[in-house]
Enzyme design. Sequence first.
Site, mmCIF file in Angstrom:
data_model
loop_
_atom_site.group_PDB
_atom_site.id
_atom_site.type_symbol
_atom_site.label_atom_id
_atom_site.label_comp_id
_atom_site.label_asym_id
_atom_site.label_seq_id
_atom_site.Cartn_x
_atom_site.Cartn_y
_atom_site.Cartn_z
ATOM 1 N N SER A 42 50.051 64.516 83.314
ATOM 2 C CA SER A 42 51.342 64.442 83.754
ATOM 3 C C SER A 42 51.674 65.097 84.955
ATOM 4 O O SER A 42 52.483 66.083 84.895
ATOM 5 C CB SER A 42 52.197 64.764 82.289
ATOM 6 O OG SER A 42 52.000 66.369 82.194
ATOM 7 N N HIS A 162 49.900 63.091 76.888
ATOM 8 C CA HIS A 162 48.897 63.938 76.220
ATOM 9 C C HIS A 162 48.140 63.734 74.915
ATOM 10 O O HIS A 162 47.234 63.846 74.525
ATOM 11 C CB HIS A 162 48.992 65.639 76.302
ATOM 12 C CG HIS A 162 49.114 65.977 77.678
ATOM 13 N ND1 HIS A 162 49.130 67.450 77.757
ATOM 14 C CD2 HIS A 162 49.117 65.498 78.794
ATOM 15 C CE1 HIS A 162 49.263 67.502 78.942
ATOM 16 N NE2 HIS A 162 49.232 66.409 79.787
ATOM 17 N N GLU A 171 54.069 68.961 74.435
ATOM 18 C CA GLU A 171 53.379 70.126 73.724
ATOM 19 C C GLU A 171 54.433 71.006 72.892
ATOM 20 O O GLU A 171 55.429 71.468 73.479
ATOM 21 C CB GLU A 171 52.722 71.230 74.991
ATOM 22 C CG GLU A 171 51.964 70.624 75.898
ATOM 23 C CD GLU A 171 51.639 71.330 77.225
ATOM 24 O OE1 GLU A 171 51.946 72.659 77.106
ATOM 25 O OE2 GLU A 171 51.182 71.000 78.201
ATOM 26 N N GLU A 212 44.868 68.274 75.181
ATOM 27 C CA GLU A 212 44.749 69.764 74.975
ATOM 28 C C GLU A 212 44.301 70.477 73.825
ATOM 29 O O GLU A 212 44.245 71.741 73.665
ATOM 30 C CB GLU A 212 45.998 70.624 75.614
ATOM 31 C CG GLU A 212 46.376 69.694 76.922
ATOM 32 C CD GLU A 212 47.692 70.747 77.720
ATOM 33 O OE1 GLU A 212 48.511 71.546 76.851
ATOM 34 O OE2 GLU A 212 47.800 70.222 78.921
ATOM 35 N N ASP A 249 56.826 72.224 75.777
ATOM 36 C CA ASP A 249 57.000 71.815 77.084
ATOM 37 C C ASP A 249 57.211 70.212 76.862
ATOM 38 O O ASP A 249 56.387 69.404 76.022
ATOM 39 C CB ASP A 249 55.438 71.711 77.633
ATOM 40 C CG ASP A 249 55.318 71.028 79.094
ATOM 41 O OD1 ASP A 249 56.691 70.510 79.413
ATOM 42 O OD2 ASP A 249 54.315 70.881 79.609
ATOM 43 N N GLU A 292 60.104 74.320 78.378
ATOM 44 C CA GLU A 292 59.660 73.936 79.747
ATOM 45 C C GLU A 292 59.758 72.439 80.005
ATOM 46 O O GLU A 292 59.912 71.706 79.172
ATOM 47 C CB GLU A 292 57.943 74.193 79.781
ATOM 48 C CG GLU A 292 56.996 73.624 81.011
ATOM 49 C CD GLU A 292 55.908 73.685 80.695
ATOM 50 O OE1 GLU A 292 55.409 74.457 80.046
ATOM 51 O OE2 GLU A 292 55.148 73.143 81.470
ATOM 52 N N ASP A 319 58.126 73.427 85.282
ATOM 53 C CA ASP A 319 56.654 73.016 85.784
ATOM 54 C C ASP A 319 56.837 72.027 87.068
ATOM 55 O O ASP A 319 56.855 72.271 88.143
ATOM 56 C CB ASP A 319 55.710 72.603 84.583
ATOM 57 C CG ASP A 319 54.586 71.767 84.849
ATOM 58 O OD1 ASP A 319 54.069 72.359 86.102
ATOM 59 O OD2 ASP A 319 53.850 71.270 84.090
ATOM 60 N N LYS A 344 50.384 77.057 88.260
ATOM 61 C CA LYS A 344 49.076 76.326 88.156
ATOM 62 C C LYS A 344 48.686 76.239 89.700
ATOM 63 O O LYS A 344 49.219 75.413 90.644
ATOM 64 C CB LYS A 344 49.287 74.769 88.002
ATOM 65 C CG LYS A 344 49.891 74.574 86.580
ATOM 66 C CD LYS A 344 50.353 73.327 86.326
ATOM 67 C CE LYS A 344 50.569 72.908 84.742
ATOM 68 N NZ LYS A 344 51.287 71.540 84.376
ATOM 69 N N HIS A 372 46.792 76.305 82.525
ATOM 70 C CA HIS A 372 45.616 75.208 82.788
ATOM 71 C C HIS A 372 46.022 74.166 83.248
ATOM 72 O O HIS A 372 47.391 73.727 83.356
ATOM 73 C CB HIS A 372 44.815 75.375 81.534
ATOM 74 C CG HIS A 372 45.655 74.301 80.606
ATOM 75 N ND1 HIS A 372 45.445 74.138 79.247
ATOM 76 C CD2 HIS A 372 47.011 74.377 80.287
ATOM 77 C CE1 HIS A 372 46.086 73.523 78.668
ATOM 78 N NE2 HIS A 372 47.143 73.641 79.103
ATOM 79 N N ARG A 373 45.259 72.912 83.130
ATOM 80 C CA ARG A 373 45.861 71.609 83.285
ATOM 81 C C ARG A 373 45.139 70.925 82.127
ATOM 82 O O ARG A 373 44.271 71.394 81.284
ATOM 83 C CB ARG A 373 45.275 70.828 84.588
ATOM 84 C CG ARG A 373 45.806 71.667 85.767
ATOM 85 C CD ARG A 373 47.120 71.708 86.012
ATOM 86 N NE ARG A 373 48.053 70.440 86.044
ATOM 87 C CZ ARG A 373 48.742 69.986 86.979
ATOM 88 N NH1 ARG A 373 48.621 70.394 88.166
ATOM 89 N NH2 ARG A 373 49.446 68.922 86.640
ATOM 90 N N LYS A 395 49.200 79.629 79.367
ATOM 91 C CA LYS A 395 48.945 78.472 78.390
ATOM 92 C C LYS A 395 47.572 77.878 78.918
ATOM 93 O O LYS A 395 47.571 77.068 79.946
ATOM 94 C CB LYS A 395 50.375 77.755 78.365
ATOM 95 C CG LYS A 395 50.306 76.509 79.071
ATOM 96 C CD LYS A 395 51.795 75.732 78.934
ATOM 97 C CE LYS A 395 51.684 74.715 80.048
ATOM 98 N NZ LYS A 395 52.286 73.431 79.675
#
Length: 424
Positions: A42, A162, A171, A212, A249, A292, A319, A344, A372-373, A395
Site C-alpha cells: 500500500s 494486506h 492493521e 504482515e 493503521d 495511522e 505514513d 520507513k 517495516h514494509r 511496527k
Amino acid sequence: MSTIKRIWAREILDSRGIPTIENYCQTDDGKISVSSVPAGTSTGTHEAVELRDMDEKRYLGQGVLKAVENINNVLGPAVVGMDPMKQAEIDQKLISTDGTENKSKYGANAILAISEVVCKMGSQVSQKPLYSWIDDLGVTVGLKQGVRLPTPLLNMINGGKHGAGNLDFQEFWVIPAIHKTFKEGLQIGAEVYQTIGKNLAQRGAIHSVGHEGGYAPNLFTNAEAFEVFVESIKQTGHALGRDLFLGLDVAADSFYKDGEYHIRDRTSSMSDDQLLEFYKQLNNQYKLQIIEDAFFEDAWGSWQKLTAEMSSTTIIAGDDLLATNPKRLKKAISEKACNAAIIKPNQIGSITETLQVIKIARDAGWKIIVSHRSGETNDSFIADFAVGVAAEYAKFGAPARGERVAKYNRLSTIELEVEYLKNK
Ligand code: PGA
Ligand code: ZN
C-alpha cells in the site's frame, strides 16, 4: 582505515514472493556485509521511486534486474574507494549520481540497498553493534537520544490491501503498555495473537493470514475485529487499558474514492467529517492509543481536524501523508496535521536522509514509529535502526512469520545486550 573495494547485488524474493535486492559490500581488508531491502504493497504516491523492470515476461513485471544492474555498474562503482564510516558522504554521492529528486533514475531500492549495506559495514569497521553505530550516525545529524528499546505495535489482524479477508482497515494492533519490558510486551502480544486465532476460528471467520502475518478474517464490520480483541484479551488474563492498548493503521487511501470513504461498517459512503465522527466513536469505545493514516494522503484539512479533535487522547501518525519526506513532514508540522511520524527508510531512499527526517520530527516534539514494509526479508536491519534512533515505537507486523519475528527476536537480543552492558 578500511575502504570499499566492491559492491554487488542480486535479485532475491521477499516475503510476498516478489523480487527485491540483496546487496553485498566488501572492503579492501576483506570484510563483507550483506543487506536486503523491503517493499510496500500500500505504497503512498509521494514515496521515492522503487525501480521495477516492467518486463511482463519475468515475475509479472516486478523483477528488479535493472536496479541490480544499476548497483553493479553505476552506483556501486561510484562509491568504491570510499570510507564506509562516512555514511553521509556516501549517501550524498549516491543521491548526486542519481540526480533526480525522487531517485527515479537508478531507483530508491538500489540506492537504499547500498546505503544500508554500507551502514552495516560501518558497524563492522567501528566494531560497534549496529544499533549503537546507528546511534552514532544519528548524533552526526543532531539527534541525541541514545539507544532505546521501542514498544512494538503488534499487528493482529490484516485488512485492506494486506489481507484476503473483507476488512477495510489495514492493521489492527495490540500495543503493550509502555512500562512493560520488550520481552514482556512480546509475550503479551503473542498470547493475544494465538487467542485471537482461536476465537476467529470459533466464529468461522479465519480466512488466512495477511502480508504482515496478522489474521485476515471475514467479519461483519471493522469494529467487530476490536470486539474479538476485547474478548481474546480477557481470556488471556491481561487487562486492556493497563497491560496493553489498541491501535490502528487505517491506510485510508485504500478505501478512498472520489472524495468519499467506503467501509463495511456503514451502508453508504462517508465524507471526511463522517469518518472523523466514526473514529471518535471507535475511540470512545476502545481508547485508541495510536491511529495511522486515518485520511487520504492529501486530505490535509481533515488531518488537521483529526489532530485538533483527537490528539489529546490518541497519537496521530502519518505514513502515506508524510512518506518519510522532509518537505511533507515540515508542511505537516506547520499545519499541525499529525504528531507522530511513521519512518520507513525506503520511502526516502537513504539512511542519512531518514535520520535527517527523524531530526525534523524530533525538533517538533513528535513521536517516532519505525516501520517495516509489507514485503520483507529476514534482514533485521530495521530493528537495530529503531533502537539506534531511540524510536518510541516499532511496527514489524504480527508476532508470527519468519520475516516478522526475525525483527522482534533481534529486539529481544538487543534488550539482553543493553541490559548486560548496563549491569557490567
Ligand atoms: P506497506 O504497508 O508496506 O504495504 O506500505 C505498511 C504500512 O502501510 O504501514
Ligand atoms: Zn501505514
